[in-house]
Design a protein around this motif. Structure first.
Motif, PDB file in Angstrom:
ATOM      1  N   GLN A  91      -7.816  10.225  -9.723  1.00 26.56           N
ATOM      2  CA  GLN A  91      -6.346  10.314  -9.362  1.00 26.56           C
ATOM      3  C   GLN A  91      -5.952   8.919  -9.337  1.00 26.56           C
ATOM      4  OE1 GLN A  91      -7.672  12.867  -5.935  1.00 26.56           O
ATOM      5  NE2 GLN A  91      -5.399  13.516  -6.225  1.00 26.56           N
ATOM      6  N   VAL A  92      -6.522   8.026  -8.615  1.00 26.31           N
ATOM      7  CA  VAL A  92      -6.056   6.579  -8.580  1.00 26.31           C
ATOM      8  C   VAL A  92      -5.786   5.886  -9.916  1.00 26.31           C
ATOM      9  CG1 VAL A  92      -6.817   4.244  -7.843  1.00 26.31           C
ATOM     10  CG2 VAL A  92      -7.006   6.406  -6.098  1.00 26.31           C
ATOM     11  N   SER A  93      -6.951   6.020 -10.489  1.00 29.69           N
ATOM     12  CA  SER A  93      -6.974   5.563 -12.114  1.00 29.69           C
ATOM     13  C   SER A  93      -5.636   5.991 -12.891  1.00 29.69           C
ATOM     14  CB  SER A  93      -8.162   5.890 -12.888  1.00 29.69           C
ATOM     15  OG  SER A  93      -7.976   5.452 -14.223  1.00 29.69           O
ATOM     16  N   ASP A  94      -5.436   7.351 -12.846  1.00 28.74           N
ATOM     17  CA  ASP A  94      -4.313   7.795 -13.581  1.00 28.74           C
ATOM     18  C   ASP A  94      -3.032   7.378 -12.777  1.00 28.74           C
ATOM     19  OD1 ASP A  94      -3.133   9.892 -15.354  1.00 28.74           O
ATOM     20  OD2 ASP A  94      -2.278  10.707 -13.461  1.00 28.74           O
ATOM     21  N   TRP A  95      -2.689   7.252 -11.571  1.00 26.06           N
ATOM     22  CA  TRP A  95      -1.698   6.832 -11.174  1.00 26.06           C
ATOM     23  C   TRP A  95      -1.322   5.096 -11.470  1.00 26.06           C
ATOM     24  CZ3 TRP A  95       0.745   3.134  -7.820  1.00 26.06           C
ATOM     25  CH2 TRP A  95       1.999   3.380  -7.532  1.00 26.06           C
ATOM     26  N   ILE A  96      -2.249   4.506 -11.448  1.00 29.93           N
ATOM     27  CA  ILE A  96      -1.981   3.120 -11.890  1.00 29.93           C
ATOM     28  C   ILE A  96      -1.668   2.869 -13.221  1.00 29.93           C
ATOM     29  CG2 ILE A  96      -3.428   0.799 -12.624  1.00 29.93           C
ATOM     30  CD1 ILE A  96      -5.138   1.359  -9.770  1.00 29.93           C
ATOM     31  N   ASP A  97      -2.139   3.992 -14.215  1.00 34.52           N
ATOM     32  CA  ASP A  97      -1.979   3.840 -15.584  1.00 34.52           C
ATOM     33  C   ASP A  97      -0.514   4.163 -15.833  1.00 34.52           C
ATOM     34  OD1 ASP A  97      -4.455   3.047 -16.484  1.00 34.52           O
ATOM     35  OD2 ASP A  97      -5.169   5.058 -16.741  1.00 34.52           O
ATOM     36  N   ARG A  98       0.083   5.103 -14.699  1.00 35.35           N
ATOM     37  CA  ARG A  98       1.401   5.683 -15.027  1.00 35.35           C
ATOM     38  C   ARG A  98       2.503   4.759 -14.200  1.00 35.35           C
ATOM     39  NH1 ARG A  98       2.391   9.850 -12.379  1.00 35.35           N
ATOM     40  NH2 ARG A  98       0.241  10.063 -11.424  1.00 35.35           N
ATOM     41  N   ASN A  99       2.105   4.140 -13.151  1.00 36.68           N
ATOM     42  CA  ASN A  99       2.993   3.520 -12.242  1.00 36.68           C
ATOM     43  C   ASN A  99       2.832   1.889 -11.965  1.00 36.68           C
ATOM     44  OD1 ASN A  99       4.390   5.858 -11.312  1.00 36.68           O
ATOM     45  ND2 ASN A  99       2.423   6.618 -10.988  1.00 36.68           N
ATOM     46  N   GLY A 100       1.434   1.325 -12.482  1.00 34.20           N
ATOM     47  CA  GLY A 100       1.296   0.082 -12.064  1.00 34.20           C
ATOM     48  C   GLY A 100       0.420  -0.083 -10.920  1.00 34.20           C
ATOM     49  N   PRO A 101       0.433  -1.153 -10.170  1.00 32.62           N
ATOM     50  CA  PRO A 101      -0.353  -1.617  -9.121  1.00 32.62           C
ATOM     51  C   PRO A 101      -0.401  -0.454  -7.773  1.00 32.62           C
ATOM     52  CG  PRO A 101       0.698  -3.471  -9.857  1.00 32.62           C
ATOM     53  CD  PRO A 101       1.476  -2.420 -10.328  1.00 32.62           C
ATOM     54  N   ILE A 102      -1.327  -0.430  -7.078  1.00 32.64           N
ATOM     55  CA  ILE A 102      -1.483   0.688  -6.094  1.00 32.64           C
ATOM     56  C   ILE A 102      -1.588  -0.342  -4.922  1.00 32.64           C
ATOM     57  CG2 ILE A 102      -3.948   0.913  -6.211  1.00 32.64           C
ATOM     58  CD1 ILE A 102      -3.025   4.026  -5.698  1.00 32.64           C
ATOM     59  N   ALA A 103      -0.916   0.192  -3.799  1.00 31.84           N
ATOM     60  CA  ALA A 103      -1.129  -0.363  -2.395  1.00 31.84           C
ATOM     61  C   ALA A 103      -1.874   0.596  -1.546  1.00 31.84           C
ATOM     62  CB  ALA A 103       0.365  -0.874  -1.887  1.00 31.84           C
ATOM     63  N   ASN A 104      -2.218  -0.058  -0.293  1.00 36.11           N
ATOM     64  CA  ASN A 104      -2.779   0.951   0.697  1.00 36.11           C
ATOM     65  C   ASN A 104      -2.040   2.083   0.912  1.00 36.11           C
ATOM     66  OD1 ASN A 104      -3.427   1.637   3.527  1.00 36.11           O
ATOM     67  ND2 ASN A 104      -5.247   0.135   3.264  1.00 36.11           N
ATOM     68  N   SER A 105      -0.817   1.910   1.182  1.00 36.31           N
ATOM     69  CA  SER A 105      -0.011   3.103   1.579  1.00 36.31           C
ATOM     70  C   SER A 105       0.239   4.100   0.523  1.00 36.31           C
ATOM     71  CB  SER A 105       1.778   2.434   1.751  1.00 36.31           C
ATOM     72  OG  SER A 105       2.155   2.099   0.580  1.00 36.31           O
ATOM     73  N   LYS A 106       0.088   3.784  -0.848  1.00 39.24           N
ATOM     74  CA  LYS A 106      -0.005   4.744  -1.766  1.00 39.24           C
ATOM     75  C   LYS A 106      -1.051   5.473  -1.774  1.00 39.24           C
ATOM     76  CE  LYS A 106       2.670   5.911  -4.129  1.00 39.24           C
ATOM     77  NZ  LYS A 106       3.540   7.148  -3.956  1.00 39.24           N
ATOM     78  N   ARG A 142      -1.738  -9.744   3.630  1.00 36.88           N
ATOM     79  CA  ARG A 142      -2.553  -8.582   3.650  1.00 36.88           C
ATOM     80  C   ARG A 142      -1.871  -7.142   3.259  1.00 36.88           C
ATOM     81  NH1 ARG A 142      -7.671  -7.950   7.201  1.00 36.88           N
ATOM     82  NH2 ARG A 142      -8.078 -10.144   6.150  1.00 36.88           N
ATOM     83  N   GLN A 143      -0.626  -7.170   4.304  1.00 36.50           N
ATOM     84  CA  GLN A 143       0.075  -5.806   4.212  1.00 36.50           C
ATOM     85  C   GLN A 143       0.722  -5.667   2.968  1.00 36.50           C
ATOM     86  OE1 GLN A 143       0.080  -8.147   6.559  1.00 36.50           O
ATOM     87  NE2 GLN A 143      -1.306  -7.087   8.098  1.00 36.50           N
ATOM     88  N   LEU A 144       0.912  -6.600   2.294  1.00 31.87           N
ATOM     89  CA  LEU A 144       1.799  -6.517   0.953  1.00 31.87           C
ATOM     90  C   LEU A 144       0.581  -6.288  -0.249  1.00 31.87           C
ATOM     91  CD1 LEU A 144       4.617  -9.028   1.651  1.00 31.87           C
ATOM     92  CD2 LEU A 144       4.614  -6.445   1.830  1.00 31.87           C
ATOM     93  N   ALA A 145      -0.659  -6.545   0.152  1.00 33.81           N
ATOM     94  CA  ALA A 145      -1.490  -6.774  -1.008  1.00 33.81           C
ATOM     95  C   ALA A 145      -1.442  -5.207  -2.015  1.00 33.81           C
ATOM     96  CB  ALA A 145      -2.997  -6.454  -0.558  1.00 33.81           C
ATOM     97  N   SER A 146      -1.705  -5.330  -3.167  1.00 33.71           N
ATOM     98  CA  SER A 146      -1.638  -4.221  -4.221  1.00 33.71           C
ATOM     99  C   SER A 146      -2.911  -4.446  -5.233  1.00 33.71           C
ATOM    100  CB  SER A 146      -0.526  -4.183  -5.041  1.00 33.71           C
ATOM    101  OG  SER A 146      -0.015  -5.375  -5.684  1.00 33.71           O
ATOM    102  N   TYR A 147      -3.234  -3.368  -5.912  1.00 32.56           N
ATOM    103  CA  TYR A 147      -4.468  -3.553  -6.668  1.00 32.56           C
ATOM    104  C   TYR A 147      -4.247  -3.105  -7.875  1.00 32.56           C
ATOM    105  CZ  TYR A 147      -6.323  -4.388  -2.057  1.00 32.56           C
ATOM    106  OH  TYR A 147      -6.614  -4.980  -0.770  1.00 32.56           O
ATOM    107  N   THR A 148      -4.791  -3.693  -8.988  1.00 37.01           N
ATOM    108  CA  THR A 148      -4.830  -2.728 -10.332  1.00 37.01           C
ATOM    109  C   THR A 148      -6.093  -2.968 -11.060  1.00 37.01           C
ATOM    110  OG1 THR A 148      -3.347  -2.941 -12.426  1.00 37.01           O
ATOM    111  CG2 THR A 148      -4.080  -4.872 -11.495  1.00 37.01           C
ATOM    112  N   LYS A 149      -6.299  -2.275 -12.119  1.00 36.79           N
ATOM    113  CA  LYS A 149      -7.592  -2.545 -12.941  1.00 36.79           C
ATOM    114  C   LYS A 149      -7.711  -3.898 -13.534  1.00 36.79           C
ATOM    115  CE  LYS A 149      -7.132   2.334 -14.507  1.00 36.79           C
ATOM    116  NZ  LYS A 149      -7.110   3.451 -15.496  1.00 36.79           N
ATOM    117  N   PRO A 150      -8.690  -4.425 -13.658  1.00 42.38           N
ATOM    118  CA  PRO A 150      -9.079  -5.480 -14.236  1.00 42.38           C
ATOM    119  C   PRO A 150      -8.483  -5.869 -15.661  1.00 42.38           C
ATOM    120  CG  PRO A 150     -10.960  -4.893 -13.619  1.00 42.38           C
ATOM    121  CD  PRO A 150     -10.164  -3.672 -13.376  1.00 42.38           C
TER     122      PRO A 150
END
Length: 507
Positions: free
Chosen positions: A424-439, A472-480
Motif C-alpha cells: 500500500q505504501v509503495s503504491d501511494w508513493i508512486d501515485r502521490n510522492g513522499p509519504i509522511a507519518n500522518s499519511k 522531525r514533525q515535517l519529515a517525509s520519506y520516499t523510495k531511493p
C-alpha cells in the motif's frame, strides 16, 4: 499543452514557490532572449531530466518581506517571446529532443491579474544533445555547465550511444581460438572456424595496424582470460564475490568475511555460469549468525539471482577499470557493476521501461552459445520484480553510486519478507510522492510511535530514504530511486505522462 483548473493548479503553485532550484528544477521568467532556457533544456536531457518552471522569478530576487506570490510573472509577461521560445525548442537541438511534456497552470500573478505559469518537464534522453551553435550542456546542482570535447565523448559512452565493446583490441587472434570459440561455431553450424575469416563477417574484428584486430566484444566472448588480456588497456573483465558475516562490511583489522574473496574469470558465457553457480552454492549453505545459533535461510528465486549476474556482465561499462563485485550478507545480496544505467533508464523507470542494451554485440552473440545465459528479449528486469513479489520479498532496489571515482550501478536483493502494508505504501508513493507519518497512520491505522518505528525500519532496510526537513514533525520519506527527483519536482510533474501522452500537444 495541458491546462489545469485553478483548483488543481493551486497546490502545485504552492509547491513550486516553496521549492529551490536544484539539479532537476529551474525557474525562469520569459524574456526576449532564450539562450539560458535552451541551455537548461539541453542540460536536463543530458543529465537525469528535470522541470523548467516558466514565468516564475528566482527566489533570490525576492525583496525582503515580499510574499512568495510576487514571483509569479506568468507567460503573459511576454507572450510573443513565449511563442518564439516554443518554436525554438523544436529546432535548436541536435539531435532533436523529443520527449517534452508541457503543463499550463492558471494562477493569480504578482499584479493581481489572472495568468499562467508553464511547467516543461524534460526527460532523461537516450542520446547526447547539443544546442545548435552553442555547445553541449549538462546539469549541476542548480546551474548548467558546458561540456568539453572529452566530456562529450565520455557522456556518449555513459549513455550507451557508443560502447567500448566496439573498440579494436591489440590481441592476437590465436588467443581467441579456444573451446568457447569452437562451442560457439558448433551451435551456429559454422564449418569454417578460421578466426581471420569469420570474425570480420560476424562484425567482431576490423583491420588495424599490423593486421586484423578483434573487437573488445570478441575478446570477452572467446578469450580464456579476457581480464588478463585487457589489463594492459586499463580495463577489467572479472567478477569478485565476497561473502560477509552479518549485515555490513566491518572496516576492522580482520575483515568479517566467511571465506577469502572468490575471483571468477573466463569467457563471458562461462564467467556468468560460474558466478551464478558459486553464488547459488553460497546461498544454499546459508549463514549461521554468531552467538545465536540461528541460521539464515536465503529465499531468493534462483532466476532473479541469475538475471542480476547476467545483466551485470552484459550491460557493464567495460571502459571502466573495475571488476563486478557481488556481496552476500545475511539480509541481502548486492550486485555492483561498473557504469551507470544506459540510455534514458533511471532507477525509477527500470522496471517498466524497455530494455536499453549497452553492449548489443555481446548480448547478441551470447545467445548463440549452448545454454545461453540470456534470451535478449528485454524481459529480464520485469521478471525479477515479478519473481521477488511472488516470493513475498521486497522488489529489487537499483541505485547509481556517483560519488566514487568509478560510477557504479548497485542492484540490492533483500532477504526480507515484505509486509502487506508495504504494498500500500509503495503504491501511494508512486501515485502521490513522499509519504509522511500522518499519511502512514491514515493508511495503516498505526499510532504515531508505531508509524515512526515502521518508517525508521524501512529506512534501515534501504527501501525508503528520509528527505531533508526543517523538523522531525515535517519529515517525509520516499523510495531511493525517486530521491533524485525529490526536490519537489516529482510531486510537481507527477501525472504528466497520463495528462500529456509522450510529448507536446498544441495549445
Amino acid at each position: 499543452m495541458i491546462d489545469l483548473s485553478l483548483a488543481q493548479a493551486s497546490s502545485r503553485i504552492a509547491t513550486l514557490l516553496g521549492a529551490q532550484e536544484s539539479r532537476s528544477l529551474d525557474f525562469k521568467r520569459i524574456g526576449s532572449k532564450h539562450g539560458r532556457l535552451i541551455e537548461t533544456i539541453c542540460a536536463f536531457a543530458n543529465s537525469d531530466g528535470g522541470v523548467l518552471a516558466l514565468g516564475i522569478g528566482d527566489a533570490k530576487d525576492l525583496k525582503p518581506g515580499a510574499k512568495p506570490e510576487s514571483r509569479l510573472f506568468g507567460i503573459e509577461e511576454n507572450p510573443e517571446a513565449f511563442d518564439d521560445f516554443r518554436r525554438q525548442v523544436m529546432n535548436r537541438f541536435t539531435p532533436a529532443i523529443e520527449r517534452l511534456h508541457w503543463l499550463r497552470l492558471p494562477c493569480t500573478l504578482h499584479n493581481g491579474q489572472a495568468g499562467h505559469v508553464v511547467l516543461l518537464r524534460v526527460e532523461k534522453s537516450e542520446q547526447v544533445h547539443s544546442v545548435v551553435g552553442n555547445g553541449t550542456w549538462t546539469r549541476m546542482d542548480a546551474s548548467n555547465r558546458e561540456l568539453a570535447a572529452a566530456e562529450i565523448a565520455d557522456l556518449t559512452y555513459q549513455r550507451g550511444v557508443k560502447s567500448a565493446e566496439t573498440l579494436p583490441m591489440p590481441v592476437a587472434l590465436d588467443l581467441l581460438n579456444t573451446d568457447a570459440w569452437r562451442s560457439y561455431c558448433g551451435t551456429r553450424g559454422l564449418a569454417d572456424m578460421d578466426l581471420a575469416v569469420r570474425l570480420p563477417r560476424l562484425g567482431l574484428a576490423v583491420p588495424g595496424k599490423g593486421g586484423l584486430q578483434p573487437l573488445l566484444a570478441a575478446v570477452l566472448l572467446f578469450a580464456d582470460e579476457p581480464g588478463a588480456l585487457l589489463a594492459g588497456q586499463g580495463m577489467r573483465a572479472d567478477i569478485r564475490v565476497f561473502h560477509y558475516k552479518g549485515k555490513a562490511v566491518l572496516r576492522s583489522e580482520v575483515p568479517n568475511l566467511l571465506l577469502p574473496p572468490k575471483t571468477i574469470s573466463g569467457p563471458a558465457v562461462e564467467q556468468i555460469a560460474k558466478a551464478q553457480a558459486y553464488v547459488l552454492e553460497r546461498l544454499a549453505v546459508g549463514l549461521t549468525m554468531e552467538g545465536s545459533g540461528f541460521k539464515t535461510r536465503y529465499r531468493y528465486p534462483e532466476r532473479v539471482i541469475k538475471e542480476a549476474i547476467t545483466n551485470a556482465v552484459v550491460h557493464r561499462d567495460y571502459r571502466l577499470n573495475r571488476d563486478i563485485h557481488i556481496r552476500i550478507f545475511d539480509d541481502r545480496v548486492e550486485v555492483e557493476s561498473p557504469g551507470r544505467l544506459p540510455g534514458n533508464l533511471t532507477p525509477a523507470t527500470i522496471e517498466k521501461a524497455r530494455s536499453v542494451p549497452r553492449n548489443s554485440l555481446l548480448a547478441q552473440h551470447l545467445r548463440e552459445f549452448p545454454n545461453p545465459p540470456n534470451v535478449d528479449a528485454g524481459e529480464g528486469v520485469p521478471m525479477m520484480f515479478a519473481q521477488m513479489s511472488q516470493a513475498n520479498l521486497y522488489e529489487p532496489l537499483y541505485r547509481e553510486q556517483l560519488e566514487a571515482a568509478v560510477p557504479t550501478l548497485v542492484v540490492t536483493l533483500l532477504n526480507e519478507e515484505r509486509p502487506p502494508l508495504w504494498v500500500q505504501v509503495s503504491d501511494w508513493i508512486d501515485r502521490n510522492g513522499p509519504i509522511a507519518n500522518s499519511k502512514l497512520r491514515e493508511i495503516s491505522g498505526l499510532d504515531t510511535l508505531a508509524a515512526s518505528k515502521q518508517l525508521r525500519q524501512w529506512v534501515v532496510q534501504g527501501v525508503l530514504v528520509a528527505l531533508p526537513a526543517a523538523s522531525r514533525q515535517l519529515a517525509s520519506y520516499t523510495k531511493p530511486e525517486l530521491a533524485g527527483l525529490m526536490d519537489l519536482t516529482h510531486s510537481l510533474s507527477f501525472g504528466l505522462d497520463n495528462e500529456n501522452g509522450n510529448g507536446e500537444k498544441p495549445l
